[in-house]
Scaffold this motif. Structure first.
Motif, PDB file in Angstrom:
ATOM      1  N   GLU A 220       0.820  -1.212   0.000  1.00 28.27           N
ATOM      2  CA  GLU A 220       0.000   0.000   0.000  1.00 28.27           C
ATOM      3  C   GLU A 220       0.855   1.265   0.000  1.00 28.27           C
ATOM      4  OE1 GLU A 220      -2.210  -3.442   1.127  1.00 28.27           O
ATOM      5  OE2 GLU A 220      -0.377  -2.620   2.034  1.00 28.27           O
ATOM      6  N   GLU A 221       2.069   1.183   0.528  1.00 29.90           N
ATOM      7  CA  GLU A 221       2.968   2.333   0.513  1.00 29.90           C
ATOM      8  C   GLU A 221       3.406   2.639  -0.921  1.00 29.90           C
ATOM      9  OE1 GLU A 221       4.752   1.007   4.862  1.00 29.90           O
ATOM     10  OE2 GLU A 221       6.126   1.260   3.176  1.00 29.90           O
ATOM     11  N   VAL A 222       3.692   1.593  -1.674  1.00 32.20           N
ATOM     12  CA  VAL A 222       4.062   1.765  -3.078  1.00 32.20           C
ATOM     13  C   VAL A 222       2.872   2.312  -3.858  1.00 32.20           C
ATOM     14  CG1 VAL A 222       4.947   0.613  -5.135  1.00 32.20           C
ATOM     15  CG2 VAL A 222       5.707  -0.140  -2.866  1.00 32.20           C
ATOM     16  N   ALA A 223       1.691   1.786  -3.581  1.00 28.20           N
ATOM     17  CA  ALA A 223       0.485   2.217  -4.282  1.00 28.20           C
ATOM     18  C   ALA A 223       0.201   3.689  -4.039  1.00 28.20           C
ATOM     19  CB  ALA A 223      -0.703   1.362  -3.842  1.00 28.20           C
ATOM     20  N   ALA A 224       0.420   4.153  -2.814  1.00 26.13           N
ATOM     21  CA  ALA A 224       0.146   5.559  -2.503  1.00 26.13           C
ATOM     22  C   ALA A 224       1.027   6.490  -3.328  1.00 26.13           C
ATOM     23  CB  ALA A 224       0.363   5.805  -1.007  1.00 26.13           C
ATOM     24  N   LEU A 225       2.290   6.104  -3.529  1.00 23.17           N
ATOM     25  CA  LEU A 225       3.171   6.931  -4.349  1.00 23.17           C
ATOM     26  C   LEU A 225       2.739   6.886  -5.810  1.00 23.17           C
ATOM     27  CD1 LEU A 225       5.575   8.727  -4.794  1.00 23.17           C
ATOM     28  CD2 LEU A 225       7.068   6.713  -4.700  1.00 23.17           C
ATOM     29  N   ALA A 226       2.349   5.712  -6.284  1.00 20.69           N
ATOM     30  CA  ALA A 226       1.876   5.607  -7.668  1.00 20.69           C
ATOM     31  C   ALA A 226       0.685   6.520  -7.910  1.00 20.69           C
ATOM     32  CB  ALA A 226       1.510   4.153  -7.985  1.00 20.69           C
ATOM     33  N   VAL A 227      -0.235   6.568  -6.963  1.00 16.84           N
ATOM     34  CA  VAL A 227      -1.406   7.440  -7.101  1.00 16.84           C
ATOM     35  C   VAL A 227      -0.971   8.903  -7.149  1.00 16.84           C
ATOM     36  CG1 VAL A 227      -3.452   8.309  -5.901  1.00 16.84           C
ATOM     37  CG2 VAL A 227      -3.064   5.847  -6.087  1.00 16.84           C
ATOM     38  N   PHE A 228      -0.059   9.299  -6.273  1.00 16.23           N
ATOM     39  CA  PHE A 228       0.400  10.690  -6.290  1.00 16.23           C
ATOM     40  C   PHE A 228       1.012  11.057  -7.631  1.00 16.23           C
ATOM     41  CE2 PHE A 228       3.828  13.807  -5.824  1.00 16.23           C
ATOM     42  CZ  PHE A 228       3.076  14.910  -5.445  1.00 16.23           C
ATOM     43  N   LEU A 229       1.785  10.162  -8.219  1.00 16.46           N
ATOM     44  CA  LEU A 229       2.437  10.447  -9.495  1.00 16.46           C
ATOM     45  C   LEU A 229       1.431  10.629 -10.629  1.00 16.46           C
ATOM     46  CD1 LEU A 229       5.504   8.043  -9.246  1.00 16.46           C
ATOM     47  CD2 LEU A 229       5.527  10.545  -9.092  1.00 16.46           C
ATOM     48  N   CYS A 230       0.196  10.197 -10.419  1.00 16.22           N
ATOM     49  CA  CYS A 230      -0.845  10.389 -11.422  1.00 16.22           C
ATOM     50  C   CYS A 230      -1.547  11.735 -11.286  1.00 16.22           C
ATOM     51  CB  CYS A 230      -1.889   9.275 -11.323  1.00 16.22           C
ATOM     52  SG  CYS A 230      -1.287   7.643 -11.792  1.00 16.22           S
ATOM     53  N   ARG A 231      -1.345  12.407 -10.179  1.00 18.27           N
ATOM     54  CA  ARG A 231      -2.045  13.663  -9.933  1.00 18.27           C
ATOM     55  C   ARG A 231      -1.493  14.788 -10.814  1.00 18.27           C
ATOM     56  NH1 ARG A 231      -5.310  13.518  -5.405  1.00 18.27           N
ATOM     57  NH2 ARG A 231      -5.463  15.790  -5.558  1.00 18.27           N
TER      58      ARG A 231
END
Length: 251
Positions: A220-231
């Motif tokens: 989930e830590e990796v996923a949170a960064l992936a989501v931010f990079l999409c913003r």
């Protein structure tokens, strides 16, 4: 939900890091396309949970990647996450394992990107995220193919970033340390054999030895960064390779 109306393809997303990323993107409104293998009933349940399409193409072949991209349709967010590992001394490393790891961990990312980019360019927006590894920045013994592939992912990501910078498309890599996923768990027996260690020794003296926090990274830590990079706030972050490794590569 800032990804509403956008389609996200996450390779290797039926378990582990890929599944966590798929869930996080879905939570932000993305239409998710899953890819990967596993028990049919479990995949069907994931498709219901995420309202997702699943394409189980073999990404070790160019034909398989092309099949995946054709069935997925135009994608706005591409997450190259699929990977495999084999642990063996270089003189004993099976050539077929080398070829398979390079094909899945590196070549598949090139093929998905080349097929996804035309749509991204046409709409002037896109996000390409590659799951690299601390092994994109540092090496470990007995992992020649994996280390080579992940170093290649780092270079591919930089090249994509430069080529696509004026098209509203970003390309970034995320480099986790050891994440407790099936990929990590499944390499323990090979590492035990290669290093003549017990399971506990592999866990403490190999897997977590290089991570100063002495904690496994959570998917989930990796996923949170992936989501931010999409913003949109991340529109000027491109060509980066982010470490989430408990301080491993800080040394």
């Amino acid at each position: 939900m800032f990804l509403s109306g956008k389609r996200a393809l996450v390779t290797g997303s039926t378990s582990g890091i890929g599944l966590a990323i798929a869930r996080a993107l879905h939570a932000e409104g993305a239409e998710v396309v899953l890819n990967g293998f596993g028990p049919e009933a479990e995949i069907a349940a994931l498709c219901v949970e995420l309202g997702a399409q699943h394409v189980g193409a073999d990404l070790t072949t160019t034909v398989g990647v092309e099949e995946l991209m054709a069935k997925a349709g135009p994608v706005d967010v591409l997450v190259n996450n699929a990977g495999m590992q084999h642990v063996s001394p270089v003189e004993d490393f099976p050539p077929e394992k080398w070829d398979m790891i390079i094909a899945l961990n590196l070549s598949a990312a090139f093929h998905t990107a080349r097929l996804a980019v035309p749509h991204m360019k046409a709409q002037g927006w896109g996000r390409i995220i590659c799951t690299a590894s601390a092994h994109s920045k540092a090496a470990s013994p007995f992992k020649s193919a994996y280390v080579a592939a992940k170093h290649g992912i780092a270079g591919l990501t930089k090249t994509l970033a430069l080529e696509l910078a004026e098209h509203g498309i970003t390309a970034n890599a995320i480099s986790p340390g050891y994440v407790w996923t099936p990929l990590v768990e499944n390499q323990i027996p090979d590492t035990m054999a290669a290093r003549n260690m017990t399971r506990e020794q592999v866990m403490n003296d190999v897997l977590l030895a290089g991570q100063p926090t002495k904690k496994f990274v959570q998917p989930e830590e990796v996923a949170a960064l992936a989501v931010f990079l999409c913003r949109n706030e991340a529109q000027n972050i491109t060509g980066a390779n982010y470490s989430i490794d408990g301080g491993w590569t800080a040394k």
